[in-house]
Enzyme design. Sequence first.
Site, mmCIF file in Angstrom:
data_model
loop_
_atom_site.group_PDB
_atom_site.id
_atom_site.type_symbol
_atom_site.label_atom_id
_atom_site.label_comp_id
_atom_site.label_asym_id
_atom_site.label_seq_id
_atom_site.Cartn_x
_atom_site.Cartn_y
_atom_site.Cartn_z
ATOM 1 N N ASN A 33 16.710 -16.670 -12.435
ATOM 2 C CA ASN A 33 16.771 -15.361 -11.788
ATOM 3 C C ASN A 33 15.813 -15.385 -10.592
ATOM 4 O O ASN A 33 14.605 -15.375 -10.777
ATOM 5 C CB ASN A 33 16.352 -14.283 -12.804
ATOM 6 C CG ASN A 33 16.287 -12.908 -12.178
ATOM 7 O OD1 ASN A 33 16.766 -12.685 -11.074
ATOM 8 N ND2 ASN A 33 15.688 -11.970 -12.900
ATOM 9 N N TRP A 34 16.381 -15.410 -9.408
ATOM 10 C CA TRP A 34 15.539 -15.531 -8.206
ATOM 11 C C TRP A 34 14.934 -14.197 -7.778
ATOM 12 O O TRP A 34 14.114 -14.155 -6.878
ATOM 13 C CB TRP A 34 16.351 -16.127 -7.044
ATOM 14 C CG TRP A 34 16.727 -17.568 -7.232
ATOM 15 C CD1 TRP A 34 16.471 -18.355 -8.323
ATOM 16 C CD2 TRP A 34 17.420 -18.402 -6.298
ATOM 17 N NE1 TRP A 34 16.958 -19.623 -8.121
ATOM 18 C CE2 TRP A 34 17.555 -19.681 -6.872
ATOM 19 C CE3 TRP A 34 17.944 -18.192 -5.024
ATOM 20 C CZ2 TRP A 34 18.178 -20.747 -6.237
ATOM 21 C CZ3 TRP A 34 18.584 -19.249 -4.374
ATOM 22 C CH2 TRP A 34 18.687 -20.509 -4.977
ATOM 23 N N LYS A 35 15.386 -13.123 -8.375
ATOM 24 C CA LYS A 35 14.872 -11.778 -8.058
ATOM 25 C C LYS A 35 14.907 -11.536 -6.545
ATOM 26 O O LYS A 35 15.812 -12.003 -5.863
ATOM 27 C CB LYS A 35 13.462 -11.614 -8.624
ATOM 28 C CG LYS A 35 13.363 -12.017 -10.091
ATOM 29 C CD LYS A 35 12.067 -11.649 -10.723
ATOM 30 C CE LYS A 35 12.021 -12.148 -12.139
ATOM 31 N NZ LYS A 35 10.865 -11.706 -12.875
ATOM 32 N N HIS A 65 17.983 -6.131 -16.764
ATOM 33 C CA HIS A 65 16.697 -6.819 -16.670
ATOM 34 C C HIS A 65 15.579 -5.782 -16.795
ATOM 35 O O HIS A 65 15.711 -4.653 -16.321
ATOM 36 C CB HIS A 65 16.596 -7.560 -15.322
ATOM 37 C CG HIS A 65 15.413 -8.466 -15.278
ATOM 38 N ND1 HIS A 65 14.146 -8.007 -15.000
ATOM 39 C CD2 HIS A 65 15.293 -9.792 -15.524
ATOM 40 C CE1 HIS A 65 13.298 -9.027 -15.060
ATOM 41 N NE2 HIS A 65 13.958 -10.120 -15.390
ATOM 42 N N GLU A 71 12.969 -5.317 -15.240
ATOM 43 C CA GLU A 71 12.521 -4.724 -13.968
ATOM 44 C C GLU A 71 13.496 -3.636 -13.523
ATOM 45 O O GLU A 71 13.090 -2.644 -12.922
ATOM 46 C CB GLU A 71 12.382 -5.836 -12.909
ATOM 47 C CG GLU A 71 11.148 -6.683 -13.182
ATOM 48 C CD GLU A 71 11.272 -8.136 -12.753
ATOM 49 O OE1 GLU A 71 12.134 -8.458 -11.922
ATOM 50 O OE2 GLU A 71 10.488 -8.948 -13.281
ATOM 51 N N GLU A 109 13.811 -11.003 -23.497
ATOM 52 C CA GLU A 109 12.679 -11.201 -22.587
ATOM 53 C C GLU A 109 11.588 -10.175 -22.902
ATOM 54 O O GLU A 109 11.674 -9.016 -22.456
ATOM 55 C CB GLU A 109 13.134 -11.009 -21.143
ATOM 56 C CG GLU A 109 14.251 -11.937 -20.726
ATOM 57 C CD GLU A 109 14.274 -12.102 -19.209
ATOM 58 O OE1 GLU A 109 14.045 -13.226 -18.760
ATOM 59 O OE2 GLU A 109 14.481 -11.109 -18.501
ATOM 60 N N GLY A 154 6.516 -13.022 -15.974
ATOM 61 C CA GLY A 154 5.673 -13.186 -14.788
ATOM 62 C C GLY A 154 4.185 -13.109 -15.072
ATOM 63 O O GLY A 154 3.371 -13.033 -14.153
ATOM 64 N N SER A 203 7.975 -16.353 -18.731
ATOM 65 C CA SER A 203 7.027 -17.422 -18.417
ATOM 66 C C SER A 203 7.414 -18.776 -19.025
ATOM 67 O O SER A 203 6.540 -19.520 -19.480
ATOM 68 C CB SER A 203 5.607 -17.029 -18.827
ATOM 69 O OG SER A 203 5.173 -15.909 -18.084
ATOM 70 N N GLY A 251 12.398 -17.057 -14.468
ATOM 71 C CA GLY A 251 12.054 -16.359 -13.225
ATOM 72 C C GLY A 251 11.286 -17.272 -12.283
ATOM 73 O O GLY A 251 11.863 -18.086 -11.562
ATOM 74 N N GLY A 252 9.982 -17.171 -12.311
ATOM 75 C CA GLY A 252 9.119 -17.890 -11.363
ATOM 76 C C GLY A 252 9.422 -19.376 -11.261
ATOM 77 O O GLY A 252 9.504 -19.925 -10.153
#
Length: 249
Positions: free
Chosen positions: A9-11, A94, A96, A166, A172, A212, A233-234
């Site tokens: 997921n590049w957000k 998600h 967020e 998640e 993150g 993470s 993610g990251g």
Amino acid sequence: MRKKIVAGNWKMNNDIKKSLSLISDLLGKLPQTEAELMIAPTFVNLIPSVEAVKNSKIEVIAQNMHFAESGAYTGEISADMLTSIGVKTTILGHSERRAYFNETDESLSKKVDTALKHGIRVVFCIGEELADRKANKHFEVVGNQIKNGLFHLPAEAWQHLVLAYEPVWAIGTGETATPEQAQEIHHFIRKTISDKYGKDVADNVSILYGGSVKPDNAKEIFAKEDVDGGLIGGAALKADDFVSIIKSI
Ligand code: PEP
């Protein structure tokens, strides 16, 4: 059918130049794998990304989608818009989106319906906040997200769903659920589905872990029985890290 999946997921990261360069790096380094591989670039970069991954193992997916067919929803993207450019899967719910854009179980259940109606597969995110976990309410919270968002669906619909557990406290933050914590709740998720739809449906749903996941912890988490891969993610923003995570599956 239950599959191993690694999804990035590049957000809201990577402009067009960086997106295409990351895709090119990934394609150059991809290992042989049985797992399905997905990346979710931002909306404006979907078209060139779909083009860039053509004839490769990588599927380009969306990060979100609106529930309405079309109309006065400024800034939103419809199911038709996604399918018309060759996007066949979307992330929904998600944390967020739930936290910053007021997405609720109710609006998400409508999004799921629209996506499935258009033949779009859904990666449906669930997960508790830190306060829920501290109060030992994580099973209740996650169970309710599944029931309220998805239990109106018929059993056949579940073949088009992937779940991503998640925990919000692990996204993150560098803090990861232990492999045991991940297994415990993934097992609970599968049992929740099984209690409603039966073992066959539950056993065929891929349940991803996200929060993470990094090259140094992926293997242990993915080794757990009810963990079918990861939503990353990251670490999905660096080709070497993402490739290393893919190799862990
Ligand atoms: C995510 O946002 O889906 C996620 C898992 O992020 P990270 O890997 O950075 O924790």
